[in-house]
Design a protein around this motif. Structure first.
Motif, mmCIF file in Angstrom:
data_model
loop_
_atom_site.group_PDB
_atom_site.id
_atom_site.type_symbol
_atom_site.label_atom_id
_atom_site.label_comp_id
_atom_site.label_asym_id
_atom_site.label_seq_id
_atom_site.Cartn_x
_atom_site.Cartn_y
_atom_site.Cartn_z
ATOM 1 N N ASN A 68 35.942 34.494 48.247
ATOM 2 C CA ASN A 68 36.313 34.938 46.901
ATOM 3 C C ASN A 68 37.662 34.399 46.445
ATOM 4 O O ASN A 68 38.113 34.714 45.343
ATOM 5 C CB ASN A 68 36.334 36.470 46.834
ATOM 6 C CG ASN A 68 34.962 37.061 46.966
ATOM 7 O OD1 ASN A 68 33.976 36.453 46.582
ATOM 8 N ND2 ASN A 68 34.892 38.258 47.511
ATOM 9 N N ALA A 164 33.422 39.884 44.560
ATOM 10 C CA ALA A 164 32.549 38.798 44.103
ATOM 11 C C ALA A 164 31.823 39.179 42.819
ATOM 12 O O ALA A 164 31.606 38.339 41.946
ATOM 13 C CB ALA A 164 31.535 38.445 45.194
ATOM 14 N N LYS A 167 34.552 38.942 40.010
ATOM 15 C CA LYS A 167 35.011 37.579 39.707
ATOM 16 C C LYS A 167 34.104 36.904 38.679
ATOM 17 O O LYS A 167 34.531 35.999 37.977
ATOM 18 C CB LYS A 167 35.045 36.753 40.989
ATOM 19 C CG LYS A 167 36.168 37.139 41.901
ATOM 20 C CD LYS A 167 37.058 35.980 42.162
ATOM 21 C CE LYS A 167 38.120 36.381 43.159
ATOM 22 N NZ LYS A 167 39.430 36.396 42.600
#
Length: 200
Positions: A68, A164, A167
């Protein structure tokens, strides 16, 4: 009346600024917010990225954070796992020392390290009851350290998965702010409002 007119002009001005985003014909992943400013959008949406990050963290702690690109979390992950592991090993060693001494004491031996701590030849300095209490104390601390280790391990997997997901959350192109005017059914006067639309 002047206040409503001013508010209407303010909403129209806000609308023009929010509609200023348009796609660049040369690069479809670029947003042009004005005559000179271009914003590069994030990487395309990958539905498997959260599960991939969680899998990487489960295989090797901290690998999901690296995937990440959250490198600043690595010291927290390894610091938590390292501290919990250190206290587990230390408490487990002390637990076995007290346990072995207690077993030898029950068998009738007086050569354990807790029998004559101050070296004056008079013992026992730690009684059988004290050895049993020491076992219970270090066993409880050892088990707590193991629970903390498992908790930090699980937490870093969850963190990689959630990070994740977040993001990929991008609202640059799907956020619209629109003013509207409608006729009031009670008073017959125009009402001014603002609508916020999110498209998923």
């Amino acid at each position: 009346m002047n206040c409503k007119f001013f508010i209407s002009l303010l909403f129209i001005f806000i609308t023009f600024t929010t509609f200023a985003q348009k796609k660049n014909e040369k690069d479809p992943d670029t947003l042009q917010t004005g005559p000179f400013v271009e914003i590069k959008s994030k990487r395309p949406y990958d539905p498997l990225a959260p599960s991939r990050a969680a899998f990487y963290s489960a295989v090797l702690p901290g690998l999901g954070q690296i995937y990440n690109r959250s490198y600043w979390k690595l010291p927290l992950v390894y610091g938590g796992l390292g501290a919990a592991g250190y206290f587990y090993v230390t408490n487990n060693k002390e637990y076995h020392n007290y346990r072995d001494a207690f077993k030898r004491r029950r068998a009738g031996y007086t050569d354990d390290p807790y029998y004559d701590l101050n070296g004056d030849g008079e013992g026992p300095d730690v009684t059988n009851n004290g050895l049993e209490n020491g076992q219970d104390y270090y066993q409880g601390n050892r088990d707590l350290s193991l629970l903390i280790f498992i908790g930090v391990y699980a937490l870093q997997i969850i963190d990689a998965n959630v990070d994740a997901h977040l993001k990929q959350f991008n609202i640059n192109k799907d956020l619209t702010l629109n003013p509207y005017m409608e006729q009031s059914t009670f008073y017959g006067t125009p009402d001014v409002g603002l609508s916020l639309t999110l498209q998923f």
